[in-house]
Enzyme design. Sequence first.
Site, PDB file in Angstrom:
ATOM      1  N   LYS A 158       0.816  -1.211   0.000  1.00  0.00           N
ATOM      2  CA  LYS A 158       0.000   0.000   0.000  1.00  0.00           C
ATOM      3  C   LYS A 158       0.853   1.265   0.000  1.00  0.00           C
ATOM      4  CE  LYS A 158      -4.018  -2.182   2.116  1.00  0.00           C
ATOM      5  NZ  LYS A 158      -4.684  -2.338   0.819  1.00  0.00           N
ATOM      6  N   GLU A 187      -9.372  -4.644  -1.429  1.00  0.00           N
ATOM      7  CA  GLU A 187      -8.942  -6.028  -1.680  1.00  0.00           C
ATOM      8  C   GLU A 187      -9.619  -6.860  -0.607  1.00  0.00           C
ATOM      9  OE1 GLU A 187      -7.854  -9.369  -1.594  1.00  0.00           O
ATOM     10  OE2 GLU A 187      -5.962  -8.772  -0.680  1.00  0.00           O
TER      11      GLU A 187
END
Length: 490
Positions: free
Chosen positions: A162, A252
């Site tokens: 991320k 996700e």
Amino acid sequence: MSRMAEQQLYIHGGYTSATSGRTFETINPANGNVLATVQAAGREDVDRAVKSAQQGQKIWAAMTAMERSRILRRAVDILRERNDELAKLETLDTGKAYSETSTVDIVTGADVLEYYAGLIPSLEGSQIPLRETSFVYTRREPLGVVAGIGAWNYPIQIALWKSAPALAAGNAMIFKPSEVTPLTALKLAEIYSEAGLPDGVFNVLPGVGAETGQYLTEHPGIAKVSFTGGVASGKKVMANSAASSLKEVTMELGGKSPLIVFDDADLDLAADIAMMANFFSSGQVCTNGTRVFVPAKCKAAFEQKILARVERIRAGDVFDPQTNFGPLVSFPHRDNVLRYIVKGKEEGARVLCGGDVLKGDGLDNGAWVAPTVFTDCSDEMTIVREEIFGPVMSILTYESEEEVIRRANDTDYGLAAGIVTADLNRAHRVIHQLEAGICWINTWGESPAEMPVGGYKHSGIGRENGVMTLQSYTQVKSIQVEMAKFQSIF
């Protein structure tokens, strides 16, 4: 290992105490021992972190592409130098075998950071001619301050997946690790600072998702949220992000992925793939291929090959290099997986192996569940329809290609899918009909930095990794230039 010192928040380049006054404990699931007390960030801490990130982001974005690239590359070097130290901490916090964390978790996270560090100079705009006297040019500008909310199964890898594209694009990130496994994200913050990242560009706020995570998703100073976790939590994150300030989101989420074995497949290869798709990381992988479809005529032979491979699973001391199977991440999660196993038995699935907790040989105090294989399963069973996130495989039989494609797609999820076959024409024909964002042919599980990963349907929105993810952390500004005299109609 003795209990660690109380863990603080990491804001503006250093550790600082939470203002909330609340704490939580993180445990070693292999033996139940408390690893550390961790301070939980409250609303005021989120405000502090956002202000810090806004300050740091301006400095970071003003650097040249090569300056940002060099700093991230230094962080890559430090990660690799400290691989063993970080892997040991990850093993303590997650329960995963050291043989796994030392070769996968930090290694793959560092690879992603290196990949995006190399892509930074490629962030370019475009020039669009309109006529001889006018043209348009575009700029890719950072979003500003973004938030990452991690899951507990790959703590440092997810933090890197991320933060790497976000930082590469010139943003600052506030990262909230899972309260179940918060320790290595704090170490990553230290490494970023040591590498030269300006203060505030990567802040870490441990805390409970329903509080700290909610504060982040609602904060008007955050432009985007990237979340990894369950579908129900993802829907809340998305709703909060939209209601507060129409934040961009990447999700996700969960999966209940099909692995289809065709009748021309090498059954040894198919069994090897099925084992990795179900029992790697003790089954705590979102892309797991837990619905294993095999031709009815191959079922008995396939089951025997699976049983032979289950015998090779080695549970035990998670720091023993020979151990390849650890406990589940927590006792509440263990109990939830066991409830699914009971449900499978009640609904008529036959236990081929496992089906209970693992005991003995130093395992009694940990969150251990035996590798479990159900056979004689049907599509309507709970264990076939719901994500278990543990070491539980379901074997289903089918008769035709058309049938198995239909049944493989009969799910709300669409994260991953795979097939095993010797026929490449069939491989591509079938893969193109499967409703999943990540697909494998004659392999399973690899997600290299270059490969965009994400789901269809309820399994997510957007992608992680790959070039497109770097671009998703930017916003495009279009500028028209007119060189001729402006003509007004007034």
